[in-house]
Motif scaffolding. Structure first.
Motif, PDB file in Angstrom:
ATOM      1  N   VAL A  70       2.109   4.937   8.436  1.00 11.88           N
ATOM      2  CA  VAL A  70       1.035   4.623   9.362  1.00 11.88           C
ATOM      3  C   VAL A  70       0.611   3.189   9.110  1.00 11.88           C
ATOM      4  O   VAL A  70       0.248   2.837   7.986  1.00 11.88           O
ATOM      5  N   ASN A  71       0.718   2.377  10.162  1.00 12.00           N
ATOM      6  CA  ASN A  71       0.309   0.979  10.044  1.00 12.00           C
ATOM      7  C   ASN A  71      -0.789   0.719  11.051  1.00 12.00           C
ATOM      8  O   ASN A  71      -0.693   1.187  12.172  1.00 12.00           O
ATOM      9  N   ARG A  72      -1.785  -0.055  10.651  1.00  7.01           N
ATOM     10  CA  ARG A  72      -2.826  -0.406  11.607  1.00  7.01           C
ATOM     11  C   ARG A  72      -2.221  -1.150  12.784  1.00  7.01           C
ATOM     12  O   ARG A  72      -2.385  -0.785  13.916  1.00  7.01           O
ATOM     13  N   ARG A  73      -1.543  -2.249  12.493  1.00  6.70           N
ATOM     14  CA  ARG A  73      -0.838  -2.960  13.544  1.00  6.70           C
ATOM     15  C   ARG A  73       0.642  -2.847  13.201  1.00  6.70           C
ATOM     16  O   ARG A  73       0.999  -2.652  12.045  1.00  6.70           O
ATOM     17  N   LYS A  74       1.473  -3.017  14.196  1.00  5.83           N
ATOM     18  CA  LYS A  74       2.907  -2.773  14.028  1.00  5.83           C
ATOM     19  C   LYS A  74       3.496  -3.400  12.768  1.00  5.83           C
ATOM     20  O   LYS A  74       4.326  -2.808  12.097  1.00  5.83           O
ATOM     21  N   HIS A  75       3.058  -4.619  12.453  1.00  8.04           N
ATOM     22  CA  HIS A  75       3.720  -5.347  11.374  1.00  8.04           C
ATOM     23  C   HIS A  75       2.971  -5.278  10.048  1.00  8.04           C
ATOM     24  O   HIS A  75       3.354  -5.926   9.101  1.00  8.04           O
ATOM     25  N   ASP A  76       1.889  -4.517  10.004  1.00  4.50           N
ATOM     26  CA  ASP A  76       1.115  -4.480   8.762  1.00  4.50           C
ATOM     27  C   ASP A  76       1.789  -3.642   7.685  1.00  4.50           C
ATOM     28  O   ASP A  76       2.569  -2.749   7.983  1.00  4.50           O
ATOM     29  N   PHE A  77       1.419  -3.936   6.445  1.00  2.10           N
ATOM     30  CA  PHE A  77       1.765  -3.022   5.371  1.00  2.10           C
ATOM     31  C   PHE A  77       1.153  -1.668   5.708  1.00  2.10           C
ATOM     32  O   PHE A  77       0.065  -1.590   6.298  1.00  2.10           O
ATOM     33  N   LEU A  98      -0.723   1.918   5.626  1.00  2.00           N
ATOM     34  CA  LEU A  98      -1.866   2.543   4.941  1.00  2.00           C
ATOM     35  C   LEU A  98      -1.348   3.610   3.985  1.00  2.00           C
ATOM     36  O   LEU A  98      -1.887   3.844   2.916  1.00  2.00           O
TER      37      LEU A  98
END
Ligand SMILES: Cc1cc2nc3c(=O)[nH]c(=O)nc-3n(C[C@H](O)[C@H](O)[C@H](O)COP(=O)(O)OP(=O)(O)OC[C@H]3O[C@@H](n4cnc5c(N)ncnc54)[C@H](O)[C@@H]3O)c2cc1C
Lengths: 787, 292
Positions: free
Chosen positions: B186-193, B195
């Motif tokens: 699960v990522n907040r935004r597509k490219h984020d590390f 959660l």
């Protein structure tokens, strides 16, 4: 010779591609950081680590001795020159019993720091690298003080004080009323009371702030390149601070990579410091803010807590509203009450409400200064009223679109006396509007009926949580005091236009050119606009408050009309034909029906500025005119947003499936540019709804001062947006325009909340805060389930 | 956001790099793609006195098929893994996860070796290599050694690398036939590390009974979190939804150690780990059954 026949516009309203784009896209546009002068030195700021602390000792000797360092200055070194910036906007003189304690930022802090990131010393060196290395060598000893981190606690009696000379953290207090709320509540069938919390975000312009100052000792003149939205006021203020004549100070706001409000906050510490340093050291000095500094030192906005009560009849008619709120201004309040006044004037939304009372208190906290940021208090007001409408719809068992319809101001009620004093300092009047039409258009575009009747039941049967949201908003725009413009037909046949406002990506080089081209009969690409250079235009305020197209635009129109008259007058003489028989098109004036009898603007411009002979008495040389426009009050734009979104109830991850915006900002200058404004606004709005929150800890330390942790909305989060245009022209100005710069951002958090509640229909919960995030939404849904 | 002063070396052979590393030891940092190190230097969180740039050493970037798996050179860019047919065939779990790592700009610079050596518990490659039981070749002037992933990641940004060692390559074993895999995050935004996230592999016998399973979590501990008991629990069982639910429950309640930060509480991360673990096992089972 009609000046502006709205039914026959040739250039205004067309999807003209932007004149500035070739330069921007090929890297030829000049930004402040592109200014590179011989002998230029570089400044680095030494900033406070603490949000609230006394400075016990400060030793810059090691930094001064570091090779490559030219100078280090502290408040002591600056002496009498270290005094606060000017108050920008005082409270409205028309409101009674207003409390306002003006406390403004200083160039360098002397005794006590009031927010993390305040500037304590400045290092000037041969390179920025050296300046930063040397800043690391400054020895400082702090006595940390108890911190004011929470706006409610800030106003409690035992709170520590941000400003020790005040007896509380109350920066301002103001009450406005209309009608009789107490009577309204007594006659109500239903009273609804709620509390809403709105937290801080940052504008995050792509380009951070930057200043380059160059002092020419021989001519005693100062040139400053500044990422400001308000170059003329900066020029005037700098001249006053530095004891120079205004004519000896030139402020250039070149291309700027986004403003969004925080870049108006004249005067930032660095804005006071860098020009002073250039004079002091007699060398050009550059300071470019880095992203980390931007998170601490550039102004922010949004923190408010609202306690609202609304009185309704059983059939959903609003009888009155009472909204008391606290507004966070951070450590200082240079920008007066613009933001909370905007909130107060938007709490009734576009609804016809007769009874209103609202008191706001503004609190000082140990956080970065708050000034208006795109939306500027309006999203708060719209959030409060639209959340209340959703709650009322549920409690009264009325469809949420229907309850809005029953209360919206009717099309025949304009001009509508709103009555609350807003940032223009006068009781607000809604000049024109057709809110029902915008609602209808939006419902049609999003397919509301079909979604609710067919699609949503199908999704629900599949176990998918897909919700729809629809809500209206208003935006007060285009406030005074005034802007001006000068339009000149040059000897090459091109049109030169200058105005005092700055430009930060709004497409001024095109939309302004369209306004002028409409009158002067040339191609849009033949109109050259100069913005934001005090050497080119001497008067003006700036680009903010969704006012460029309205205020500067109408000044431009007025000047272009005057030039058109001059063109016709001269051409009539030259062509020996009455003015009524002349036509102006493609840069040529011709006599109707006699095509061979014509003259180009180029030749006319030469004739208007003869080298021999005399200009007739009572006339002026050239085909040039300067005009000003100062509205008494601003036009109010409006619109409706709708969204269909899916949420995964296990992870709280969202997907926006459809997004519709109906925008009505009066006469459209250029739909392409307008849509760009809407898209950008929605991006910020989505950020304020679900992504972009500044996380401060209990010591008012910012925990996410980077783009790794501050979740700026990017292209991957953006839905496709279907923008619909309505044009209810404003009767207040010749062009009929209203502003649109902030509109996109305003309703999104409220819309998002409504949509989520609809999507998670089988959970019983209510959203009363923004920005949310998956974690918070998960908690809210779970809390309500267990209670 | 300017780094503190440092000395810069750009050796063109691995030997030169190793000798510089031996000479400067703890004062030195290897520079690979720079996507983690350079931001840390700009924030002055990392202030290495010496930077040894290994981008000019040839032959450190490759993806080769071998008996039983793939060999991946340390300087292989994420982008190369993302488009490699060899990776797709022999290590589909890695291949299909690559687009979830950051965004294209970062993937054209960031490297296989850099991500592993950096050992961010939120990064995908440490978790994937642990799931697939990969091993790494660490070289120094003292010689070389192979270290399995399970012994390489020691804690937050901490690995078995000695200050004079460079991670030269990795070997990623291929999954046996009738195996399935999945990465869920699960990522907040597509490219984020992420959660929270989890990688799962399962191998089924001809009766769809689970022969082997491996569950490794990311972003919910100080390193890739191998849920050994939950993985073992599944062995010898048909992967029914009850079995999957039990394994996810065990893993997420007892075998991870999530922390609180501004993006998510430990509680929410635990919840996500549970949800994602079920989804991962479900997908892995389907993939395994889909194989002949
Ligand atoms: C915006 C952004 C988003 C990101 N998102 C993700 C994500 O979602 N998932 C993810 O997994 N990663 C993500 N990353 C990290 C990215 O994958 C990096 O590339 C990776 O962590 C480090 O690889 P690098 O080659 O850039 O290493 P560098 O930054 O060059 O080095 C990192 C560390 O490893 C050491 N090192 C490098 N190579 C070796 C070697 N061969 N031997 C010994 N030590 C070595 C360095 O000395 C340094 O300490 C993101 C990065 C950015 C900037």
């Amino acid at each position: 010779m009609a000046t502006l026949d709205h039914n026959d516009k040739k250039v205004i309203g067309k999807r003209v591609v932007r004149n500035e784009d070739p330069r921007l896209l090929t890297g030829q546009a000049q930004y402040v950081d592109d200014v590179d002068l011989p002998g230029m030195a570089h400044a680095a700021m030494f900033r406070s680590e603490y949000a609230h602390a006394r400075i016990l000792s400060l030793d810059v000797s090691k930094a001064r001795a570091y090779p490559g360092v030219l100078a280090v200055f502290t408040a002591d070194d600056m002496g009498a020159d270290c005094y606060p910036g000017p108050p920008l906007v005082s409270p409205p003189p028309t409101v009674k019993d207003v409390v306002f304690n003006s406390r403004r930022q200083v160039p360098l802090v002397k005794e006590k720091v009031r927010h993390a990131g305040e500037v304590i010393a400045v290092v000037v060196a041969e390179t920025r690298y050296i300046a930063e290395d040397a800043a690391d060598l400054i020895d400082i000893e702090y006595e940390p003080l108890p911190v004011v981190a929470d706006i409610e606690q800030a106003l409690e009696a035992d709170s520590p004080l941000v400003h020790d000379d005040l007896d509380s953290n109350l920066a301002a207090q103001l009450i406005q009323t209309k009608g009789d709320y107490e009577a309204a509540r007594k006659s109500a069938d239903v009273l609804i009371r709620r509390r809403f919390t709105i937290e801080r975000g940052t504008a995050a312009a792509m380009e951070n702030r930057g200043i380059v100052a160059q002092w020419d000792a021989k001519s005693e003149s100062l040139t400053v390149w500044d990422t400001t939205q308000a170059p003329i006021p900066i020029r005037n203020g700098l001249a006053a601070r530095l004891g120079l004549s205004e004519s000896k100070v030139r402020v250039i706001a070149p291309f700027i990579g986004g403003g969004f409000g925080p870049k108006i906050m004249m005067f930032y510490s660095e804005e006071m410091l860098v020009p002073w340093l250039a004079i002091k050291l007699n060398r050009p000095v550059k300071w470019i803010e880095d992203r980390r500094e931007n998170f601490y030192a550039t102004t922010q906005e949004r923190g408010q807590v609202h306690d609202v009560e609304m009185a309704f009849t059983r059939d959903g008619k609003i009888l009155g509203i009472k909204d008391d709120f606290i507004h966070d201004t951070g450590a200082y309040d240079p920008y007066g009450l613009t933001t909370p006044l905007n909130t107060q004037s938007h709490v009734m939304g576009g609804y016809d409400i007769k009874n209103f009372t609202s008191e706001f208190k503004v609190a000082f906290t140990n956080k970065t200064i708050v000034t208006p940021m795109r939306g500027a208090g309006r999203p708060h007001g719209v959030y409060v009223i639209e959340r209340m409408m959703d709650i009322a719809a549920k409690e009264l068992g009325i469809d949420r679109v229907e309850i809005r319809r029953r209360n919206l101001i009717q099309p025949d009620a304009f001009p509508y006396e709103h009555g609350i004093i807003d940032q223009a300092f006068a009781p607000l009047i809604f000049d024109s509007g057709n809110y029902q039409a915008a609602l209808d258009e939006t419902l049609k575009a999003i397919g509301y009926e079909k979604f609710v009747k067919e699609e949503q039941p199908r999704y629900r049967a599949e176990g998918r949580r897909v919700g729809i949201g629809v809500l209206p908003f208003i935006e007060t725009t285009g406030v005074g005091p005034y802007e001006g413009a000068r339009v000149t037909v040059e000897a090459n046949g091109k049109i030169a236009v200058a105005t005092g406002v700055g430009t930060q990506g709004q497409g001024h080089f095109t939309s302004f050119a369209q306004i002028v081209a409409e009158q002067v009969g040339v191609d849009v690409t033949d109109v050259r606009i100069t913005t934001g250079d005090s050497a080119h235009f001497n008067w003006g305020t700036g680009t903010f408050a969704s006012r460029g197209a309205v205020v500067a635009g109408n000044a431009m129109h007025a000047a272009a009309v005057m030039v058109r008259k001059k063109i016709f007058k001269l051409a009539s003489k030259v062509l020996n034909a009455p003015e009524e028989e002349l036509e102006l098109e493609n840069g040529v004036v011709r006599v109707a029906d006699i095509p061979q009898s014509s003259i180009s603007l180029k030749d006319l411009a030469v004739l208007a500025n003869p080298l021999r002979g005399a200009v007739e008495p009572g006339t002026e040389p050239g085909l040039e005119a300067t005009a000003y426009y100062g509205p008494q009050y601003g036009p109010t734009a409006f619109g409706v947003h709708a969204m269909i979104a899916e949420i995964d109830p296990e992870t709280m991850m969202i997907k926006i499936l459809r997004y519709v915006v109906t925008e009505d900002c009066g006469t459209i200058l250029n739909p392409l540019i307008l849509e760009g404004q809407v898209h950008g606004g929605v991006a910020l709005g989505l950020g304020n709804a679900y992504y972009e929150k500044l996380h401060f800890d209990e010591n008012a330390q910012l925990l996410n001062a980077s783009f790794m942790d501050y979740l700026l909305v990017g292209s991957t989060e953006m839905p496709r947006i279907d923008v619909r245009h309505l044009e209810t022209r404003s009767p207040l100005n010749e062009l009929g325009t209203k502003g649109a710069g902030e509109a996109g951002a305003i309703p999104v958090p409220a819309l998002f909340a409504q949509t989520m509640e609809d999507a998670l229909y089988d959970y019983n919960f209510e959203i009363r805060e923004t920005p949310l995030n998956p974690n918070r939404l998960f908690e809210i849904v779970r809390e309500e389930k267990t209670t | 956001m300017k780094p503190a002063p440092f000395e810069y070396h750009a050796p063109t052979t691995l030997d030169d790099a190793l000798s510089l590393l031996t000479e400067h030891g703890y004062d030195a940092k290897v520079l690979a793609g720079g996507q983690s190190l350079v931001p840390m230097m700009n924030f002055r969180i990392a202030q290495p006195a010496v930077l040894i740039d290994i981008n000019n050493i040839p032959d450190l970037a490759y993806i080769n098929a071998e008996e039983g798996g793939v060999r991946v050179g340390a300087m292989t860019r994420h982008h190369q893994s993302e488009i490699s047919p060899i990776m797709a065939q022999h290590a589909p779990l890695i291949y299909s996860t690559m687009p979830k790592i950051a965004y294209p700009q970062v993937r054209t610079r960031g490297t296989f070796g850099g991500s592993l050596s950096h050992a961010d518990p939120a990064a995908e490659l440490p978790t994937l290599t642990t799931t697939l039981d990969a091993k790494f070749r660490l070289v120094s002037q003292r010689g070389e050694r192979w270290v399995p992933a399970s012994e390489f990641f020691l804690g937050l940004y901490t690995t078995a690398l000695e200050p004079d060692e460079i991670l030269a390559e990795g070997f990623v074993p291929e999954l046996p036939p009738r195996s399935g895999w999945s990465l869920q995050e699960v990522n907040r935004r597509k490219h984020d590390f992420a959660l929270a996230g989890v990688a799962a592999t399962v191998t089924l016998d001809e009766n769809d009974v689970c022969q082997n399973a491996r569950l490794v979590f990311l972003s919910v501990g100080d390193r890739p979190m191998y849920a050994e008991r939950a993985s073992t629990l599944l062995q010898g069982q048909a992967l029914t939804s009850e079995a999957i639910r039990a394994a996810a429950e065990l893993a997420s309640s007892e075998e991870i150690d999530p922390g609180d930060d501004i993006h998510a509480t430990a509680d929410f991360r635990r919840h996500l780990a549970n949800v994602l673990c079920k989804r991962a096992l479900e997908q892995a089972r389907q993939r395994a059954q889909g194989q002949k």
